[in-house]
Design a protein around this motif. Sequence first.
Motif, mmCIF file in Angstrom:
data_model
loop_
_atom_site.group_PDB
_atom_site.id
_atom_site.type_symbol
_atom_site.label_atom_id
_atom_site.label_comp_id
_atom_site.label_asym_id
_atom_site.label_seq_id
_atom_site.Cartn_x
_atom_site.Cartn_y
_atom_site.Cartn_z
ATOM 1 N N GLN A 1 0.831 -1.201 0.000
ATOM 2 C CA GLN A 1 0.000 0.000 0.000
ATOM 3 C C GLN A 1 0.867 1.253 0.000
ATOM 4 N N GLU A 2 1.911 1.237 0.809
ATOM 5 C CA GLU A 2 2.806 2.392 0.885
ATOM 6 C C GLU A 2 3.536 2.611 -0.433
ATOM 7 N N ASP A 3 3.836 1.531 -1.131
ATOM 8 C CA ASP A 3 4.513 1.641 -2.418
ATOM 9 C C ASP A 3 3.609 2.334 -3.437
ATOM 10 N N PHE A 4 2.337 1.957 -3.484
ATOM 11 C CA PHE A 4 1.409 2.601 -4.410
ATOM 12 C C PHE A 4 1.223 4.075 -4.042
ATOM 13 N N ASP A 5 1.284 4.392 -2.766
ATOM 14 C CA ASP A 5 1.122 5.773 -2.331
ATOM 15 C C ASP A 5 2.334 6.614 -2.732
ATOM 16 N N SER A 6 3.519 6.092 -2.502
ATOM 17 C CA SER A 6 4.735 6.857 -2.783
ATOM 18 C C SER A 6 4.989 7.006 -4.280
ATOM 19 N N ARG A 7 4.452 6.086 -5.086
ATOM 20 C CA ARG A 7 4.689 6.138 -6.531
ATOM 21 C C ARG A 7 3.469 6.624 -7.307
ATOM 22 N N ALA A 8 2.525 7.256 -6.616
ATOM 23 C CA ALA A 8 1.287 7.688 -7.262
ATOM 24 C C ALA A 8 1.550 8.610 -8.445
ATOM 25 N N SER B 1 -11.677 10.848 -5.470
ATOM 26 C CA SER B 1 -11.611 9.395 -5.274
ATOM 27 C C SER B 1 -10.220 8.836 -5.522
ATOM 28 N N ALA B 2 -9.349 9.598 -6.174
ATOM 29 C CA ALA B 2 -7.991 9.124 -6.464
ATOM 30 C C ALA B 2 -7.041 9.343 -5.296
ATOM 31 N N LEU B 3 -7.504 10.104 -4.290
ATOM 32 C CA LEU B 3 -6.657 10.381 -3.118
ATOM 33 C C LEU B 3 -6.773 9.268 -2.088
ATOM 34 N N HIS B 4 -5.737 9.158 -1.252
ATOM 35 C CA HIS B 4 -5.840 8.264 -0.106
ATOM 36 C C HIS B 4 -6.935 8.804 0.810
ATOM 37 N N PRO B 5 -7.823 7.954 1.309
ATOM 38 C CA PRO B 5 -8.925 8.426 2.164
ATOM 39 C C PRO B 5 -8.471 9.284 3.340
ATOM 40 N N ASP B 6 -7.283 9.017 3.878
ATOM 41 C CA ASP B 6 -6.798 9.779 5.028
ATOM 42 C C ASP B 6 -6.464 11.235 4.677
ATOM 43 N N LYS B 7 -6.321 11.519 3.378
ATOM 44 C CA LYS B 7 -5.908 12.860 2.962
ATOM 45 C C LYS B 7 -7.047 13.689 2.379
ATOM 46 N N ARG C 1 -6.677 -6.506 -5.118
ATOM 47 C CA ARG C 1 -6.640 -5.122 -5.571
ATOM 48 C C ARG C 1 -7.109 -4.150 -4.493
ATOM 49 N N CYS C 2 -7.528 -4.649 -3.349
ATOM 50 C CA CYS C 2 -8.051 -3.798 -2.280
ATOM 51 C C CYS C 2 -6.920 -3.239 -1.421
ATOM 52 N N LEU C 3 -6.926 -1.933 -1.189
ATOM 53 C CA LEU C 3 -5.937 -1.287 -0.330
ATOM 54 C C LEU C 3 -6.476 -1.104 1.085
ATOM 55 N N SER C 4 -7.720 -0.676 1.159
ATOM 56 C CA SER C 4 -8.421 -0.552 2.433
ATOM 57 C C SER C 4 -9.908 -0.544 2.106
ATOM 58 N N GLU C 5 -10.741 -0.358 3.085
ATOM 59 C CA GLU C 5 -12.180 -0.461 2.868
ATOM 60 C C GLU C 5 -12.660 0.492 1.774
ATOM 61 N N ASN C 6 -13.194 -0.070 0.685
ATOM 62 C CA ASN C 6 -13.742 0.675 -0.452
ATOM 63 C C ASN C 6 -12.689 1.484 -1.213
ATOM 64 N N PHE C 7 -11.432 1.120 -1.061
ATOM 65 C CA PHE C 7 -10.315 1.805 -1.713
ATOM 66 C C PHE C 7 -9.477 0.761 -2.428
ATOM 67 N N TYR C 8 -9.241 0.950 -3.751
ATOM 68 C CA TYR C 8 -8.628 -0.084 -4.572
ATOM 69 C C TYR C 8 -7.510 0.482 -5.449
ATOM 70 N N VAL C 9 -6.693 -0.422 -5.962
ATOM 71 C CA VAL C 9 -5.671 -0.047 -6.934
ATOM 72 C C VAL C 9 -5.984 -0.758 -8.241
ATOM 73 N N ARG C 10 -5.940 0.011 -9.329
ATOM 74 C CA ARG C 10 -6.187 -0.569 -10.648
ATOM 75 C C ARG C 10 -4.931 -1.266 -11.147
ATOM 76 N N GLY C 11 -5.070 -1.930 -12.267
ATOM 77 C CA GLY C 11 -3.946 -2.651 -12.847
ATOM 78 C C GLY C 11 -2.805 -1.743 -13.258
ATOM 79 N N ASP C 12 -3.113 -0.464 -13.545
ATOM 80 C CA ASP C 12 -2.053 0.468 -13.956
ATOM 81 C C ASP C 12 -1.435 1.213 -12.784
ATOM 82 N N GLY C 13 -1.847 0.864 -11.552
ATOM 83 C CA GLY C 13 -1.256 1.476 -10.367
ATOM 84 C C GLY C 13 -2.004 2.684 -9.834
#
Length: 357
Positions: A77-84, A241-247, A284-296
């Motif tokens: 999850q942190e990797d997808f966040d840092s490379r967004a 919707s593209a942001l991390h829910p915490d932000k 593909r789930c990162l957290s509740e109702n939050f997902y990562v697509r195949g392209d990151g």
Amino acid sequence: MAAPGTAADGGRGSIHILSQSSATEEKRPQFGTRFLTDPRQVFQHNAWDNVEWTEEQEAAAKSKVQENSQPLPLEKQEDFDSRANEYWNDFYTIHENRFFKDRHWLFTEFPELAPAYLHDQRANPDSAGIHHSPQSSLDPSGDVARLNLTDFPGSSATYRILEVGCGVGNTVFPILKTNNDPGLFVYCCDFSSTAVELVKTNPEYDAGRCFAFVRDLSDDSAAYPVPDGSLDVVVLIFVLSALHPDKMRASVGRLARLLKPGGVMLLRDYGRYDMAQLRFKKGRCLSENFYVRGDGTRVYFFTQDELHDIFTEAGLEKVQNMVDRRLQVNRGKQLTMYRVWIQCKYWRKPEEETTTT
């Protein structure tokens, strides 16, 4: 940072509007023309309005989401966040302007962006309530360094619109094309520098009427090229919707400060149990109702209550908050697809109204 695959750009469902002046719901006049009364006729149109879900459909959707909701390990999850930023740049590098879609619904759903609305505003100008922030000026690259409060892009404009997550200009260019009012100035930003460059190199980009810049919406400490309290409209179309829910809360709070009293924030985004959410597979789930697509790239699916809480915490008041449920049909393949989107308008109440209510 407009999300890929937003078929909603062409979709309009029959939805209800909650107005400021009335506590009752009324049908939206622009919708409601295609109701599916006979299931045998489902493939007569490409889409049907105001599709009510059965209890069985709702239960099946909840079950599907729960089945695929095991979150990925924290390090992934942190990797997808840092490379967004990298993933979004890659997306626009691959697709470029092929991702541009004509949002036929834009001015119908958001008349605040239409020429007629601006004409009304110019007939009743109200420039009071602009509160300058201490941040100042721009360097030639378009990155905000320090904002000069008396000389910023569009400083002489009488009506200012900012689109956040502009992508390749799906909203910006229709606004500029349909509205030649000299008092209008449009700002647009995106997380992806590649997307912003595509906007600035578009033949329809007019630096005298528009200013495109790179901005990470999730960085609530970042400077903007306008003072606080100077914008009439902030547009968020499939971007929050593209942001991390915490932000999300801090990001909307930062944008809300840019609105002048009477200014409005417009949002259209993914709703809970939309077809796109139900199609995600396990892993593909990162957290509740939050997902990562195949392209990151990532996507969150909202409820009305969640968005209401986010906007009101930012000091804004509801104009409308509604669900758009739509049945899209692929007549060639005989497939049906249920879409769920949420549309919101929240405004900063003028100071005189705040003190008298």
